[in-house]
Design an enzyme around this catalytic site. Structure first.
Site, mmCIF file in Angstrom:
data_model
loop_
_atom_site.group_PDB
_atom_site.id
_atom_site.type_symbol
_atom_site.label_atom_id
_atom_site.label_comp_id
_atom_site.label_asym_id
_atom_site.label_seq_id
_atom_site.Cartn_x
_atom_site.Cartn_y
_atom_site.Cartn_z
ATOM 1 N N HIS A 38 -10.200 1.065 2.354
ATOM 2 C CA HIS A 38 -9.980 2.090 3.382
ATOM 3 C C HIS A 38 -11.166 1.971 4.326
ATOM 4 O O HIS A 38 -12.270 2.405 3.996
ATOM 5 C CB HIS A 38 -9.888 3.504 2.775
ATOM 6 C CG HIS A 38 -9.669 4.556 3.813
ATOM 7 N ND1 HIS A 38 -8.469 5.206 3.985
ATOM 8 C CD2 HIS A 38 -10.484 5.021 4.785
ATOM 9 C CE1 HIS A 38 -8.563 6.039 5.011
ATOM 10 N NE2 HIS A 38 -9.788 5.954 5.508
ATOM 11 N N ASP A 50 1.659 2.752 3.443
ATOM 12 C CA ASP A 50 0.781 3.913 3.282
ATOM 13 C C ASP A 50 1.591 5.204 3.220
ATOM 14 O O ASP A 50 1.116 6.252 3.672
ATOM 15 C CB ASP A 50 -0.277 3.977 4.396
ATOM 16 C CG ASP A 50 -1.379 4.978 4.078
ATOM 17 O OD1 ASP A 50 -1.558 5.320 2.890
ATOM 18 O OD2 ASP A 50 -2.057 5.432 5.026
ATOM 19 N N LYS A 69 -9.819 -0.732 -5.336
ATOM 20 C CA LYS A 69 -9.783 -0.036 -4.064
ATOM 21 C C LYS A 69 -11.127 0.574 -3.720
ATOM 22 O O LYS A 69 -11.700 1.317 -4.519
ATOM 23 C CB LYS A 69 -8.732 1.076 -4.173
ATOM 24 C CG LYS A 69 -8.674 2.012 -3.004
ATOM 25 C CD LYS A 69 -7.927 1.394 -1.849
ATOM 26 C CE LYS A 69 -8.006 2.280 -0.635
ATOM 27 N NZ LYS A 69 -6.712 2.479 0.011
ATOM 28 N N HIS A 79 -4.199 -0.441 6.245
ATOM 29 C CA HIS A 79 -3.695 0.438 7.306
ATOM 30 C C HIS A 79 -4.551 0.379 8.575
ATOM 31 O O HIS A 79 -5.097 1.370 9.013
ATOM 32 C CB HIS A 79 -3.499 1.877 6.820
ATOM 33 C CG HIS A 79 -4.629 2.507 6.031
ATOM 34 N ND1 HIS A 79 -5.954 2.367 6.366
ATOM 35 C CD2 HIS A 79 -4.604 3.296 4.932
ATOM 36 C CE1 HIS A 79 -6.681 3.063 5.510
ATOM 37 N NE2 HIS A 79 -5.891 3.621 4.631
ATOM 38 N N HIS A 138 0.864 -1.196 0.000
ATOM 39 C CA HIS A 138 0.000 0.000 0.000
ATOM 40 C C HIS A 138 0.893 1.237 0.000
ATOM 41 O O HIS A 138 1.497 1.577 1.019
ATOM 42 C CB HIS A 138 -0.897 0.010 1.257
ATOM 43 C CG HIS A 138 -1.799 1.210 1.353
ATOM 44 N ND1 HIS A 138 -3.108 1.121 1.776
ATOM 45 C CD2 HIS A 138 -1.598 2.518 1.097
ATOM 46 C CE1 HIS A 138 -3.655 2.328 1.772
ATOM 47 N NE2 HIS A 138 -2.754 3.192 1.366
ATOM 48 N N HIS A 190 1.381 5.437 -1.799
ATOM 49 C CA HIS A 190 0.968 6.547 -2.668
ATOM 50 C C HIS A 190 2.219 7.129 -3.307
ATOM 51 O O HIS A 190 3.075 7.667 -2.611
ATOM 52 C CB HIS A 190 0.258 7.637 -1.855
ATOM 53 C CG HIS A 190 -0.955 7.132 -1.140
ATOM 54 N ND1 HIS A 190 -2.214 7.171 -1.685
ATOM 55 C CD2 HIS A 190 -1.087 6.529 0.058
ATOM 56 C CE1 HIS A 190 -3.074 6.611 -0.833
ATOM 57 N NE2 HIS A 190 -2.417 6.218 0.230
#
Ligand SMILES: NC(=O)N[C@@H](CC(=O)O)C(=O)O
Ligand SMILES: [Zn+2]
Ligand SMILES: [Zn+2]
Length: 345
Positions: free
Chosen positions: A137, A248, A100, A175, A14, A16
């Site tokens: 999420h 994350d 996602k 997360h 995971h 970004h």
């Protein structure tokens, strides 16, 4: 005393990586430590088509320095009206590894997210049928739910009913930040797993709020009470294959974090393995690190483990206060601290 640790090269399940000038700065940090990464699709606009994912993957590869073998795994951002056939096509062609679920409004760039999982029932059916992973999420967004309760409430209102409805669906509860989530994952079938970030293993909510408000400790889901941090540390270091590494890492420009309405996200990619390893050492669980970092994730996703290895050495590792990036600065997790392990390549 252990002075060096060599494990199979880990993957980040995971992360970004952003886009444009920031991508060009941050991609190298992830590519340096990890072979593969599940790349989050919450760009503006989000990655909702096979073509957009293919093009984004090319931009990521172009941002990685030559000579580094990095394999970005792409994710489709689910919206209320995504065509299930786009998912089927993207998965069959190998472009989408996962999809996602962002509850609309839950986090950074989630405005186009899903307003009710009933709206994506057709997509989820296809995913269950083909064995594609749903990354979640896991927070509700209702104004009447306290932000510290949003993950626990999500389990009861959304995740448990969803898995009752589609018991075969492969879900990564991402997360995770609570003992409730640890318990839920432990008690679910083998098709349910979770990622755990370094920050949620290191800090509780005091880190964010005691002695002044500290925007660089703010991410979503927000860090919780100490009892939750301890539950996460136990889960991560337990050897249970349902728990694996997902940083994350979520960079935002310094001025966007240090603001009257600061962005959620912690940039932990530059020292991710060093940060996790500090936790495993403190928990006397160095022998469980390879499982968490390099074995459990591929097993869950049905992918081979990496053949290359990496080594971490017991040596002082100073984390800079900031990293220059495209005319701004990114403040990394552990800024200004000295960690006890150093990534040696
Ligand atoms: N974790 C965060 O606090 N922020 C992430 C979004 C997310 O993963 O929820 C981001 O994209 O900035
Ligand atoms: Zn998230
Ligand atoms: Zn994220």
């Amino acid at each position: 005393m252990t002075t060096s640790l060599t494990i199979r090269r880990p993957d980040d399940w995971h992360v970004h990586l952003r886009d444009g000038a920031i991508l060009d700065v941050v991609a190298q940090y992830t590519a340096r430590q990890f072979h593969r990464a599940i790349v989050m699709p919450n760009l503006t606009p989000p990655i909702t088509t096979v073509e957009a994912a293919r093009a984004y993957r090319e931009r990521i590869l172009a941002a990685v320095p030559d000579g580094i073998a990095f394999d970005p795994l792409m994710v489709c951002y689910l919206t209320d009206n995504l065509d299930p056939e786009e998912i089927r096509r993207g998965f069959a062609s190998g472009v989408f590894t996962a999809a996602k679920l962002y509850p609309a409004g839950a986090t950074t760039n989630s405005d186009s997210g899903v307003t009710d999982v009933a709206n994506i029932r057709g997509v989820l059916e296809v995913m269950a049928e083909v064995g594609m992973v749903l990354c979640v999420h896991g927070e509700v967004t209702h104004a009447d739910i306290d932000i510290f309760d949003r993950e626990a409430v999500f389990i009861e209102r959304v995740l448990r009913p969803l898995l009752d409805d589609l018991p075969e669906l492969k879900v990564v509860f991402e997360h995770i930040t609570t003992a409730d989530a640890v318990r839920f994952v432990e008690q679910s079938g083998p098709n349910v797993a979770a990622t755990i970030t370094p920050q949620h293993l290191h800090i509780n909510r005091n880190a964010m709020l005691v002695g002044g408000i500290r925007p660089h400790a703010y991410c979503l889901p927000v860090a919780k009470r100490e009892e939750h941090r301890l539950a996460l540390r136990r889960a991560a270091t337990s050897g249970n294959p349902k728990f694996f590494l997902g940083t994350d890492s979520a960079p935002h420009a310094r001025e966007a974090k240090e603001s009257a309405c600061g962005c959620a996200g912690i940039f932990n990619a530059p020292f991710a393995l060093e940060s996790y390893l500090a936790v495993f050492e403190a928990e006397n669980a160095l022998d469980q690190f390879e499982g968490f970092a390099s074995l459990h994730g591929p097993a869950f996703y049905g992918l081979p483990v990496n053949e290359e290895s990496v080594t971490l050495e017991k040596a002082e590792c100073s984390v800079p206060g900031a990293i220059e990036a495209a005319g701004t600065e990114l403040v990394p997790f552990h800024a200004g601290e000295t960690l006890g392990w150093r990534f040696a390549g």
